[in-house]
Design an enzyme around this catalytic site. Structure first.
Site, PDB file in Angstrom:
ATOM      1  N   HIS A   1      46.238 -79.160  61.430  1.00  0.00           N
ATOM      2  CA  HIS A   1      46.874 -79.747  60.402  1.00  0.00           C
ATOM      3  C   HIS A   1      46.945 -80.920  59.787  1.00  0.00           C
ATOM      4  O   HIS A   1      46.631 -82.081  59.674  1.00  0.00           O
ATOM      5  CB  HIS A   1      46.649 -78.440  59.028  1.00  0.00           C
ATOM      6  CG  HIS A   1      46.434 -78.560  58.030  1.00  0.00           C
ATOM      7  ND1 HIS A   1      45.684 -78.707  57.398  1.00  0.00           N
ATOM      8  CD2 HIS A   1      46.983 -79.551  56.851  1.00  0.00           C
ATOM      9  CE1 HIS A   1      45.328 -79.091  55.916  1.00  0.00           C
ATOM     10  NE2 HIS A   1      46.134 -78.963  56.050  1.00  0.00           N
TER      11      HIS A   1
ATOM     12  N   GLU B   1      52.503 -75.665  62.770  1.00  0.00           N
ATOM     13  CA  GLU B   1      51.936 -75.737  64.009  1.00  0.00           C
ATOM     14  C   GLU B   1      50.463 -75.144  63.872  1.00  0.00           C
ATOM     15  O   GLU B   1      50.130 -75.145  65.535  1.00  0.00           O
ATOM     16  CB  GLU B   1      52.547 -74.098  63.797  1.00  0.00           C
ATOM     17  CG  GLU B   1      54.003 -73.748  64.036  1.00  0.00           C
ATOM     18  CD  GLU B   1      54.744 -72.452  64.042  1.00  0.00           C
ATOM     19  OE1 GLU B   1      52.964 -70.412  63.627  1.00  0.00           O
ATOM     20  OE2 GLU B   1      56.060 -71.733  63.775  1.00  0.00           O
TER      21      GLU B   1
ATOM     22  N   ALA C   1      48.785 -85.391  49.785  1.00  0.00           N
ATOM     23  CA  ALA C   1      48.285 -86.164  50.838  1.00  0.00           C
ATOM     24  C   ALA C   1      46.654 -86.501  50.593  1.00  0.00           C
ATOM     25  O   ALA C   1      46.233 -87.865  50.239  1.00  0.00           O
ATOM     26  CB  ALA C   1      48.679 -86.537  51.920  1.00  0.00           C
TER      27      ALA C   1
ATOM     28  N   GLU D   1      44.490 -86.137  49.005  1.00  0.00           N
ATOM     29  CA  GLU D   1      43.732 -86.481  47.738  1.00  0.00           C
ATOM     30  C   GLU D   1      43.699 -88.516  47.811  1.00  0.00           C
ATOM     31  O   GLU D   1      43.616 -88.635  46.264  1.00  0.00           O
ATOM     32  CB  GLU D   1      43.902 -86.006  46.620  1.00  0.00           C
ATOM     33  CG  GLU D   1      43.558 -84.183  46.710  1.00  0.00           C
ATOM     34  CD  GLU D   1      44.004 -83.221  48.208  1.00  0.00           C
ATOM     35  OE1 GLU D   1      43.064 -82.697  48.396  1.00  0.00           O
ATOM     36  OE2 GLU D   1      45.357 -83.700  48.101  1.00  0.00           O
TER      37      GLU D   1
ATOM     38  N   VAL E   1      53.403 -86.175  55.787  1.00  0.00           N
ATOM     39  CA  VAL E   1      53.059 -85.192  56.408  1.00  0.00           C
ATOM     40  C   VAL E   1      53.830 -84.470  56.796  1.00  0.00           C
ATOM     41  O   VAL E   1      54.360 -85.259  57.835  1.00  0.00           O
ATOM     42  CB  VAL E   1      51.940 -85.648  56.390  1.00  0.00           C
ATOM     43  CG1 VAL E   1      50.375 -84.765  57.760  1.00  0.00           C
ATOM     44  CG2 VAL E   1      50.635 -85.976  55.224  1.00  0.00           C
TER      45      VAL E   1
ATOM     46  N   ARG F   1      64.074 -89.866  55.869  1.00  0.00           N
ATOM     47  CA  ARG F   1      63.145 -91.353  55.714  1.00  0.00           C
ATOM     48  C   ARG F   1      62.949 -91.561  54.058  1.00  0.00           C
ATOM     49  O   ARG F   1      62.885 -92.197  53.868  1.00  0.00           O
ATOM     50  CB  ARG F   1      61.743 -91.330  56.888  1.00  0.00           C
ATOM     51  CG  ARG F   1      61.795 -91.117  58.202  1.00  0.00           C
ATOM     52  CD  ARG F   1      60.798 -91.254  58.456  1.00  0.00           C
ATOM     53  NE  ARG F   1      61.199 -91.799  59.929  1.00  0.00           N
ATOM     54  CZ  ARG F   1      60.511 -91.220  60.953  1.00  0.00           C
ATOM     55  NH1 ARG F   1      59.916 -89.707  60.651  1.00  0.00           N
ATOM     56  NH2 ARG F   1      60.802 -91.344  62.456  1.00  0.00           N
TER      57      ARG F   1
END
Length: 152
Positions: free
Chosen positions: A85, A82, A53, A55, A78, A124
């Site tokens: 990031h 944990e 994602a 990029e 995305v 989704r």
């Protein structure tokens, strides 16, 4: 007078950027988008695959500055992990796409899902609904609205 776009894809040139990371999810989003475009008359949208994602904004900028496309759809997923990031990537991708939208005359639709886990992502990307289809509708609407804006 009220101006809004429609869903007619005939004659539109559409570019799709899709992240390969989280492929299980992004493949579903891409399938939904391609189905939508086909149903609405878009012929052969160009698909650009990127590693992740993060990029996406670079390719969105490159496509937008060329002016070849009526609109670009950016697809990615995305998934929260944990570490922090997730927050860094999701935020930077959103900012990057927003910047492209403000700096170029080609609308870029933000079709990056941000989810807590893969099950939420699957919901989704095709099990319960397909956001890819919905993002493609938004892309059609923005491409058509762009054409109307050019005529005023």
């Amino acid at each position: 007078m009220i101006y809004e776009g429609g869903y007619n894809g005939e004659g539109l040139r559409i570019g799709i950027i899709v992240s390969r990371f989280n492929d299980l999810l992004t493949r579903g989003l891409l399938d939904g988008a391609l189905d939508c475009f086909k149903r609405h008359g878009v012929e052969d949208p160009d698909v650009f695959k990127v590693p992740g994602a993060f990029e996406i904004p670079f390719v969105a900028k490159e496509l937008a500055k060329r002016g070849k496309y009526d609109a670009v759809l950016a697809l990615g997923a995305v998934v929260r992990g944990e570490t922090h990031h997730f927050d860094l990537i999701a935020g930077e991708v959103a900012k990057g796409i927003a910047q492209v939208n403000l700096n170029y005359e080609t609308p870029v639709v933000f079709g990056v899902i941000t989810v807590d886990d893969e099950l939420q992502g699957l919901d989704r990307a095709g099990i319960k609904s397909n956001r890819g289809f919905e993002y493609a509708l938004t892309t059609l609407e923005m491409a058509n609205l762009r054409r109307k804006l050019e005529s005023i």
